[in-house]
Write a protein that holds these residues in place. Structure first.
Motif, PDB file in Angstrom:
ATOM      1  N   PHE A 280       0.826  -1.207   0.000  1.00 42.54           N
ATOM      2  CA  PHE A 280       0.000   0.000   0.000  1.00 42.54           C
ATOM      3  C   PHE A 280       0.861   1.258   0.000  1.00 42.54           C
ATOM      4  CE2 PHE A 280       0.667  -1.207   4.406  1.00 42.54           C
ATOM      5  CZ  PHE A 280       0.905  -0.012   5.080  1.00 42.54           C
ATOM      6  N   GLY A 281       0.236   2.376  -0.371  1.00 42.62           N
ATOM      7  CA  GLY A 281       0.950   3.646  -0.437  1.00 42.62           C
ATOM      8  C   GLY A 281       1.992   3.688  -1.533  1.00 42.62           C
ATOM      9  N   LEU A 282       1.858   2.852  -2.558  1.00 42.21           N
ATOM     10  CA  LEU A 282       2.848   2.825  -3.636  1.00 42.21           C
ATOM     11  C   LEU A 282       2.672   4.042  -4.538  1.00 42.21           C
ATOM     12  CD1 LEU A 282       4.992   1.596  -5.518  1.00 42.21           C
ATOM     13  CD2 LEU A 282       3.176   0.206  -6.541  1.00 42.21           C
ATOM     14  N   VAL A 283       3.731   4.842  -4.600  1.00 42.82           N
ATOM     15  CA  VAL A 283       3.748   6.013  -5.482  1.00 42.82           C
ATOM     16  C   VAL A 283       5.013   5.950  -6.321  1.00 42.82           C
ATOM     17  CG1 VAL A 283       3.821   8.521  -5.626  1.00 42.82           C
ATOM     18  CG2 VAL A 283       2.423   7.431  -3.871  1.00 42.82           C
ATOM     19  N   ILE A 284       4.856   6.052  -7.635  1.00 38.84           N
ATOM     20  CA  ILE A 284       5.988   6.072  -8.562  1.00 38.84           C
ATOM     21  C   ILE A 284       6.010   7.444  -9.223  1.00 38.84           C
ATOM     22  CG2 ILE A 284       7.059   4.984 -10.567  1.00 38.84           C
ATOM     23  CD1 ILE A 284       5.453   2.470  -9.918  1.00 38.84           C
ATOM     24  N   THR A 285       7.103   8.150  -9.063  1.00 40.27           N
ATOM     25  CA  THR A 285       7.228   9.495  -9.614  1.00 40.27           C
ATOM     26  C   THR A 285       8.504   9.584 -10.444  1.00 40.27           C
ATOM     27  OG1 THR A 285       8.372  10.274  -7.631  1.00 40.27           O
ATOM     28  CG2 THR A 285       5.973  10.554  -7.705  1.00 40.27           C
ATOM     29  N   ASN A 286       8.621  10.646 -11.239  1.00 40.32           N
ATOM     30  CA  ASN A 286       9.854  10.899 -11.979  1.00 40.32           C
ATOM     31  C   ASN A 286      10.434  12.232 -11.522  1.00 40.32           C
ATOM     32  OD1 ASN A 286       7.420  11.810 -13.445  1.00 40.32           O
ATOM     33  ND2 ASN A 286       8.902  12.772 -14.839  1.00 40.32           N
ATOM     34  N   PRO A 287      11.339  12.182 -10.545  1.00 40.66           N
ATOM     35  CA  PRO A 287      11.902  13.420  -9.988  1.00 40.66           C
ATOM     36  C   PRO A 287      12.779  14.194 -10.969  1.00 40.66           C
ATOM     37  CG  PRO A 287      13.012  11.499  -9.090  1.00 40.66           C
ATOM     38  CD  PRO A 287      11.841  10.984  -9.859  1.00 40.66           C
ATOM     39  N   THR A 288      13.344  13.505 -11.962  1.00 44.03           N
ATOM     40  CA  THR A 288      14.163  14.199 -12.954  1.00 44.03           C
ATOM     41  C   THR A 288      13.790  13.732 -14.347  1.00 44.03           C
ATOM     42  OG1 THR A 288      15.931  12.525 -12.925  1.00 44.03           O
ATOM     43  CG2 THR A 288      16.095  14.321 -11.330  1.00 44.03           C
ATOM     44  N   GLY A 289      13.831  14.648 -15.313  1.00 46.06           N
ATOM     45  CA  GLY A 289      13.580  14.281 -16.691  1.00 46.06           C
ATOM     46  C   GLY A 289      12.108  14.222 -17.035  1.00 46.06           C
ATOM     47  N   SER A 290      11.839  13.888 -18.277  1.00 41.58           N
ATOM     48  CA  SER A 290      10.486  13.838 -18.796  1.00 41.58           C
ATOM     49  C   SER A 290      10.096  12.404 -19.124  1.00 41.58           C
ATOM     50  CB  SER A 290      10.382  14.693 -20.067  1.00 41.58           C
ATOM     51  OG  SER A 290       9.128  14.531 -20.687  1.00 41.58           O
ATOM     52  N   ILE A 291       8.931  11.964 -18.595  1.00 37.76           N
ATOM     53  CA  ILE A 291       8.426  10.614 -18.849  1.00 37.76           C
ATOM     54  C   ILE A 291       6.977  10.703 -19.304  1.00 37.76           C
ATOM     55  CG2 ILE A 291       7.779   8.407 -17.810  1.00 37.76           C
ATOM     56  CD1 ILE A 291      10.186   8.577 -16.040  1.00 37.76           C
ATOM     57  N   THR A 292       6.669   9.999 -20.389  1.00 40.85           N
ATOM     58  CA  THR A 292       5.313   9.950 -20.923  1.00 40.85           C
ATOM     59  C   THR A 292       4.836   8.505 -20.938  1.00 40.85           C
ATOM     60  OG1 THR A 292       5.758  11.840 -22.355  1.00 40.85           O
ATOM     61  CG2 THR A 292       3.824  10.499 -22.877  1.00 40.85           C
ATOM     62  N   VAL A 293       3.659   8.258 -20.401  1.00 39.33           N
ATOM     63  CA  VAL A 293       3.115   6.904 -20.370  1.00 39.33           C
ATOM     64  C   VAL A 293       2.433   6.609 -21.699  1.00 39.33           C
ATOM     65  CG1 VAL A 293       1.450   5.366 -19.279  1.00 39.33           C
ATOM     66  CG2 VAL A 293       2.837   6.908 -17.887  1.00 39.33           C
ATOM     67  N   ALA A 294       2.833   5.486 -22.317  1.00 43.24           N
ATOM     68  CA  ALA A 294       2.237   5.081 -23.591  1.00 43.24           C
ATOM     69  C   ALA A 294       1.009   4.206 -23.371  1.00 43.24           C
ATOM     70  CB  ALA A 294       3.275   4.348 -24.443  1.00 43.24           C
ATOM     71  N   SER A 295       1.108   3.246 -22.466  1.00 47.54           N
ATOM     72  CA  SER A 295      -0.027   2.358 -22.182  1.00 47.54           C
ATOM     73  C   SER A 295       0.217   1.647 -20.867  1.00 47.54           C
ATOM     74  CB  SER A 295      -0.224   1.328 -23.299  1.00 47.54           C
ATOM     75  OG  SER A 295       0.904   0.477 -23.401  1.00 47.54           O
ATOM     76  N   SER A 296      -0.827   1.073 -20.304  1.00 47.87           N
ATOM     77  CA  SER A 296      -0.687   0.339 -19.049  1.00 47.87           C
ATOM     78  C   SER A 296      -1.743  -0.748 -18.978  1.00 47.87           C
ATOM     79  CB  SER A 296      -0.818   1.265 -17.837  1.00 47.87           C
ATOM     80  OG  SER A 296      -2.125   1.817 -17.777  1.00 47.87           O
ATOM     81  N   SER A 297      -1.496  -1.753 -18.135  1.00 47.06           N
ATOM     82  CA  SER A 297      -2.462  -2.829 -17.943  1.00 47.06           C
ATOM     83  C   SER A 297      -2.346  -3.368 -16.533  1.00 47.06           C
ATOM     84  CB  SER A 297      -2.227  -3.962 -18.950  1.00 47.06           C
ATOM     85  OG  SER A 297      -0.966  -4.565 -18.738  1.00 47.06           O
ATOM     86  N   ASN A 298      -3.434  -3.925 -16.030  1.00 45.77           N
ATOM     87  CA  ASN A 298      -3.476  -4.510 -14.702  1.00 45.77           C
ATOM     88  C   ASN A 298      -3.908  -5.963 -14.814  1.00 45.77           C
ATOM     89  OD1 ASN A 298      -3.050  -1.952 -13.227  1.00 45.77           O
ATOM     90  ND2 ASN A 298      -5.048  -1.428 -14.055  1.00 45.77           N
ATOM     91  N   ILE A 299      -3.271  -6.815 -14.050  1.00 42.23           N
ATOM     92  CA  ILE A 299      -3.667  -8.219 -14.015  1.00 42.23           C
ATOM     93  C   ILE A 299      -3.756  -8.663 -12.565  1.00 42.23           C
ATOM     94  CG2 ILE A 299      -3.061 -10.590 -14.589  1.00 42.23           C
ATOM     95  CD1 ILE A 299      -1.721  -9.634 -17.065  1.00 42.23           C
ATOM     96  N   SER A 300      -4.898  -9.196 -12.191  1.00 39.21           N
ATOM     97  CA  SER A 300      -5.100  -9.773 -10.869  1.00 39.21           C
ATOM     98  C   SER A 300      -5.511 -11.216 -11.075  1.00 39.21           C
ATOM     99  CB  SER A 300      -6.192  -9.000 -10.125  1.00 39.21           C
ATOM    100  OG  SER A 300      -6.435  -9.540  -8.856  1.00 39.21           O
ATOM    101  N   ARG A 301      -4.781 -12.159 -10.481  1.00 38.37           N
ATOM    102  CA  ARG A 301      -5.021 -13.577 -10.787  1.00 38.37           C
ATOM    103  C   ARG A 301      -4.995 -14.423  -9.516  1.00 38.37           C
ATOM    104  NH1 ARG A 301      -1.409 -15.638 -15.418  1.00 38.37           N
ATOM    105  NH2 ARG A 301      -3.027 -14.547 -16.572  1.00 38.37           N
TER     106      ARG A 301
END
Length: 326
Positions: free
Chosen positions: A37-58
């Motif tokens: 829990f409390g998972l945060v992903i940030t980019n403190p330096t530089g430029s990042i663009t998300v192209a696509s994402s997916s979630n899998i729960s199994r």
């Protein structure tokens, strides 16, 4: 006492005492749980663009050769995978306990910040459980697994010249294993935890891998780890030599999960920063798996039981001999 005075038991009585003295119900139990829990992903330096994402729960469950798999691509909250005498419903991560014969796996991505990485974004939370118990006579095997090798998958693009990613989260891992004292040789119970982040480039090369192991600076490649509260890549096991003792993995002393298991009051802290990633396309994968693997072998009769069996057989032979000589 003279041999002639010894009252030898009829075969039926000897077998009844044999069954009473030897316990054929030999149990094996395993429970594995993790609340990220409390998972945060940030980019403190530089430029990042998300192209696509997916979630899998199994969730998966295997019991005596039968198996069931629930979940897949695009599933955030998988239906519970369950076999046998399962009493817990979906998203109930409390222990069912050591009773009955069953196997269950359940997982839920409670919240996700994907597909964006803005500072202060809503945090991600995922809860997983695997639990199984064997209580029937004879040989058996069971396993409960959940999670997947692509729990979260994000394709992103790093702008020129480079950028870094920062990871911060908390975790509450908990495992228990147990074998009854009358278990047979060859029996075992193992609970497992697996948790890691991996970043690969467009060519499939691993640029970053972080598998927290409870030691700061260890278990990481392509980055720097600053907090590692407890081992999230470990197992807990017991076998014939350590039977009769309940083994528990609760490194933060948070206690047994209750209710939906999504509490955030107790957990250990984790933090890491990637090395600069050159401009290009990348894939970030979160792998989270909790599993239990059980093998239960029928207990061997105790010496006292064998003696009773011998007496019963001797009684049969003595009775037969008297009948012949009369």
């Amino acid at each position: 006492m003279k041999l002639a005075q010894l009252k030898l038991l009829p075969a039926a009585a000897a077998l009844a005492m044999l069954c009473a003295a030897g316990n054929a119900q030999a149990g094996a139990y395993g429970y594995s749980y993790d609340n990220i829990f409390g998972l945060v992903i940030t980019n403190p330096t530089g430029s990042i663009t998300v192209a696509s994402s997916s979630n899998i729960s199994r969730g998966t469950a295997t019991l005596n050769g039968a198996s069931v798999i629930q979940g897949g691509s695009g599933i955030v909250d998988t239906p519970q995978a369950a076999l046998g005498a399962v009493t817990k419903g979906e998203n109930d991560f409390t222990q069912q306990g050591a009773s009955g014969t069953y196997s269950r796996g359940d997982s839920q991505i409670v919240s996700t910040q994907f597909p964006s990485f803005p500072p202060g974004a809503a945090s991600t939370q995922a809860v997983n459980v695997a639990e199984a118990h064997l209580d029937s006579a004879g040989s058996a095997d069971a396993s409960g697994r959940n999670g997947s090798n692509t729990g979260f998958s994000v394709n992103f693009v790093v702008g020129s010249p480079s950028a870094t990613l920062s990871f911060n989260f908390q975790a509450h891992p908990f495992m228990q294993v147990f074998l009854n004292s009358d278990i047979g040789i060859g029996s075992s119970s193992t609970a497992n935890l697996v948790f890691s982040f991996t970043i690969t480039d467009a060519a499939g090369n691993t640029m970053f891998n972080w598998a927290p192991d409870g030691v700061v600076g260890s278990g990481i490649m392509g980055g720097t780890e600053t907090a590692d509260g407890a081992d999230l890549n470990t197992n807990l096991s017991t076998n014939f030599l350590t039977r009769g003792n309940l083994a528990t993995y609760d490194p933060m002393g948070c206690g047994t999960p209750t209710g939906t298991g999504v509490g955030t009051a107790c957990g250990s802290f984790y933090a890491a920063l990637t090395n600069p990633l050159l401009a290009g396309s990348y894939t970030l994968t979160l792998n989270a798996v909790e599993s239990v693997d059980l093998v239960k072998v029928l207990a061997v009769p105790e010496p006292g039981t064998l003696a009773l069996l011998g007496l019963g057989l001797a009684g049969l032979c003595y009775a037969r001999r008297r009948k012949i000589t009369v």
